[in-house]
Every structure is written in structure tokens, then in C-alpha cells.
Design a protein around this motif. Sequence first.
Motif, short mmCIF file in Angstrom:
data_model
loop_
_atom_site.label_atom_id
_atom_site.label_comp_id
_atom_site.label_asym_id
_atom_site.label_seq_id
_atom_site.Cartn_x
_atom_site.Cartn_y
_atom_site.Cartn_z
N VAL A 120 3.57 19.07 6.71
CA VAL A 120 2.79 20.19 7.22
C VAL A 120 3.28 21.44 6.49
N GLN A 121 2.38 22.10 5.77
CA GLN A 121 2.74 23.33 5.08
C GLN A 121 2.44 24.51 6.00
N VAL A 122 3.44 25.34 6.23
CA VAL A 122 3.37 26.39 7.23
C VAL A 122 3.48 27.77 6.59
N ASN A 123 2.51 28.62 6.87
CA ASN A 123 2.51 29.99 6.34
C ASN A 123 3.19 30.89 7.37
N SER A 124 4.51 30.85 7.38
CA SER A 124 5.26 31.59 8.40
C SER A 124 5.08 33.10 8.26
N GLY A 125 4.77 33.57 7.06
CA GLY A 125 4.53 34.99 6.87
C GLY A 125 3.30 35.46 7.62
N ALA A 126 2.27 34.61 7.68
CA ALA A 126 1.04 34.95 8.40
C ALA A 126 1.18 34.71 9.90
N LYS A 147 -6.78 31.69 11.28
CA LYS A 147 -6.87 32.78 12.24
C LYS A 147 -7.90 33.76 11.72
N ASN A 148 -8.93 34.03 12.52
CA ASN A 148 -10.04 34.87 12.05
C ASN A 148 -9.58 36.22 11.54
N GLN A 149 -8.58 36.84 12.20
CA GLN A 149 -8.15 38.19 11.84
C GLN A 149 -7.61 38.25 10.42
N LEU A 150 -7.18 37.12 9.86
CA LEU A 150 -6.60 37.13 8.52
C LEU A 150 -7.64 37.15 7.43
N LEU A 151 -8.86 36.74 7.74
CA LEU A 151 -9.83 36.53 6.68
C LEU A 151 -10.19 37.81 5.94
N ALA A 152 -10.48 38.88 6.66
CA ALA A 152 -10.88 40.12 5.99
C ALA A 152 -9.76 40.71 5.14
N PRO A 153 -8.54 40.86 5.67
CA PRO A 153 -7.45 41.39 4.83
C PRO A 153 -7.19 40.55 3.59
N LEU A 154 -7.26 39.22 3.73
CA LEU A 154 -7.00 38.37 2.58
C LEU A 154 -8.08 38.55 1.53
N ALA A 155 -9.34 38.68 1.99
CA ALA A 155 -10.43 38.88 1.05
C ALA A 155 -10.28 40.19 0.30
N LEU A 156 -9.87 41.25 1.02
CA LEU A 156 -9.67 42.54 0.38
C LEU A 156 -8.54 42.50 -0.63
N LEU A 167 -3.04 29.39 8.06
CA LEU A 167 -1.84 29.45 8.88
C LEU A 167 -0.95 28.23 8.61
N ALA A 168 -1.58 27.07 8.53
CA ALA A 168 -0.85 25.83 8.26
C ALA A 168 -1.86 24.80 7.79
N SER A 169 -1.38 23.76 7.11
CA SER A 169 -2.28 22.71 6.64
C SER A 169 -1.58 21.37 6.69
N ALA A 170 -2.38 20.31 6.80
CA ALA A 170 -1.84 18.95 6.85
C ALA A 170 -2.91 17.99 6.36
N GLY A 171 -2.57 16.71 6.29
CA GLY A 171 -3.51 15.67 5.90
C GLY A 171 -3.62 14.61 6.97
N PHE A 172 -4.20 13.45 6.61
CA PHE A 172 -4.44 12.38 7.56
C PHE A 172 -3.57 11.16 7.26
N PRO A 173 -3.43 10.26 8.22
CA PRO A 173 -2.58 9.07 8.02
C PRO A 173 -3.06 8.21 6.85
N SER A 174 -2.15 7.43 6.33
CA SER A 174 -2.46 6.49 5.25
C SER A 174 -1.56 5.28 5.39
N GLY A 175 -2.12 4.11 5.25
CA GLY A 175 -1.33 2.89 5.31
C GLY A 175 -0.65 2.68 6.65
N GLY A 176 -1.22 3.22 7.72
CA GLY A 176 -0.64 3.06 9.04
C GLY A 176 0.47 4.03 9.36
N ASN A 177 0.75 4.95 8.43
CA ASN A 177 1.81 5.94 8.62
C ASN A 177 1.23 7.35 8.73
N PRO A 178 1.91 8.23 9.44
CA PRO A 178 1.40 9.60 9.56
C PRO A 178 1.46 10.32 8.23
N TYR A 179 0.62 11.34 8.07
CA TYR A 179 0.72 12.19 6.89
C TYR A 179 2.09 12.87 6.94
#
Length: 269
Positions: free
Chosen positions: A173-179, A3-12, A158-170
Amino acid sequence: MKKNQLLAPLALLMGATMALSSCEKKQEVVAKNEISEENLTQIQSLGFSTQEAQKVEGGILVEGDILLTDEMLSSTPEYSMLRVGQDEQYRTNNLVSTSGGTRTITIRVSTSLPSAYITATDELIRRYNAENLRLRFARVTSGGSIVLTAAPAGSGYLASAGFPSGGNPYGQVQVNSGAIGTANASTYIATILAHEVGHCIGFRHTDYADRSYSCGGQYTNEGASTVGAVLVPGTPSGPDPSSWMLACIGSGANRPFNSNDRTALNYLY
């Protein structure tokens, strides 16, 4: 997803923290977060941008919300990229196998997340299942093909994930609920989680060729690579301002699947 709005506060905040640290502490932080030349080469060989890449638990985060695990970084690319375009829907070469017919992907919401994320997960499941794909989704309270869990403290996404491997989904999902917060569970939060599940089943960012389209800032085109950005036939060659797989999202925004998203989902699954 970012989320663009988070970038400046996080940098500060980061600047203030480092200013308060001792010289010895600062050197330790730099060494810990440094990405080696070998890792940079591996990131590029897999077809991802090294711009803003950062070390996180379990691997390296690229493109704002995509986790390249240590295993993936050390893997050998086997495919050639089919096209570098503008703003179409893209997938990786790794997809979830549906060779046995319709397949159900289960999603569990960790108790580390607020109850609003259960509501959001039910909505993302409704969105995917409404498309009548070969992939079906269901929420479970134990186990789970994909587990939504709290991101590490201090995460800048805000959240992050990866890609499938071996025919299975990643599987996570890590979720930054605070943000993200807990408001607009059936719209804003559901969009973010549906986006990350999109990565888990093999989708890249719609604007991967120029992330400034949704994120702002400097024009970034990752260029040709050996793996990871295959154009989905039937999706447009022009900008797509409402795709659920755009890299960044404005606070409170809602992006249910548009017609191009549906074309991409139905083509792959």
C-alpha cells in the motif's frame, strides 16, 4: 483513495509547473505519461474505467487508488461479470485463499512513514479482527504480507493498492502521508488504510458503478466487463453512504465497518 479537497490544488500546481517548463520539457512529460491504446483496451477488458487513468511506477492507476500492475494488464480475463448494479459491495474474482482454514495476514509499516501510521495500522487490524473472519491480521516489524510504504513524491492520491494474485493479498500500500497528515490516526487515517487493505484482499469500491456518489463530479458508470465486479450477496441495492470501501473520503472522516460491510466481509472470509 482520493480526497475531493486535494483535486483543485493539485491541478493548479500541475498547471503552474508546466507553465514554467520549456517546450522541450513539456513534450517529454506528455510522452512519459501517455497511455497507449493497447493499455486502454487492457484496462477495459479487466473491467476498469479508463477515465482519469494515469501511468505510475509499476503500472497504471485507475479509479483513483487501484494499481493495475504490468503483469495484471497483460493477463487474460477468465471470468464473466455477474452484475452491474448501483451501490452494493463488490469484490474482484481474485481473493485471498483460506483453503487451509484461518490465515494470518501480516502488515508492516515502513520507517518511511510517521509513527501515527503505526497507531492507524493497529486500529485497522483491530477493526478487521473484531469481525472474527477466516483472515486474521497482525502487525510485524520485518517482512510482512502487506507493506505500507511512502508513495512517490508528487502523487495525486491519498493511498493506492492492488488486488490479490495467486491466492495471496496484494503486497503493498503506497501512502501519501504528506496529503493525509498525522492527525486523527485512529479514525481518519485508519479508515484510509483499512480501505486500501480492503483492495489488497479483493474488494472493489462500493460505488464503482457511479464514483460520483462519493467523489462528486461527473456521473461515471463503468458498464459491463469481463472481470472484476461481483456483487456480494446480501448487500443492499441502494446507496450506502458510510461504507468503508467508498471511492472518496472527506477530510477527517471516519468510516468503521457498517452492517453491510460486515455482511460482505463475513460472506467472503
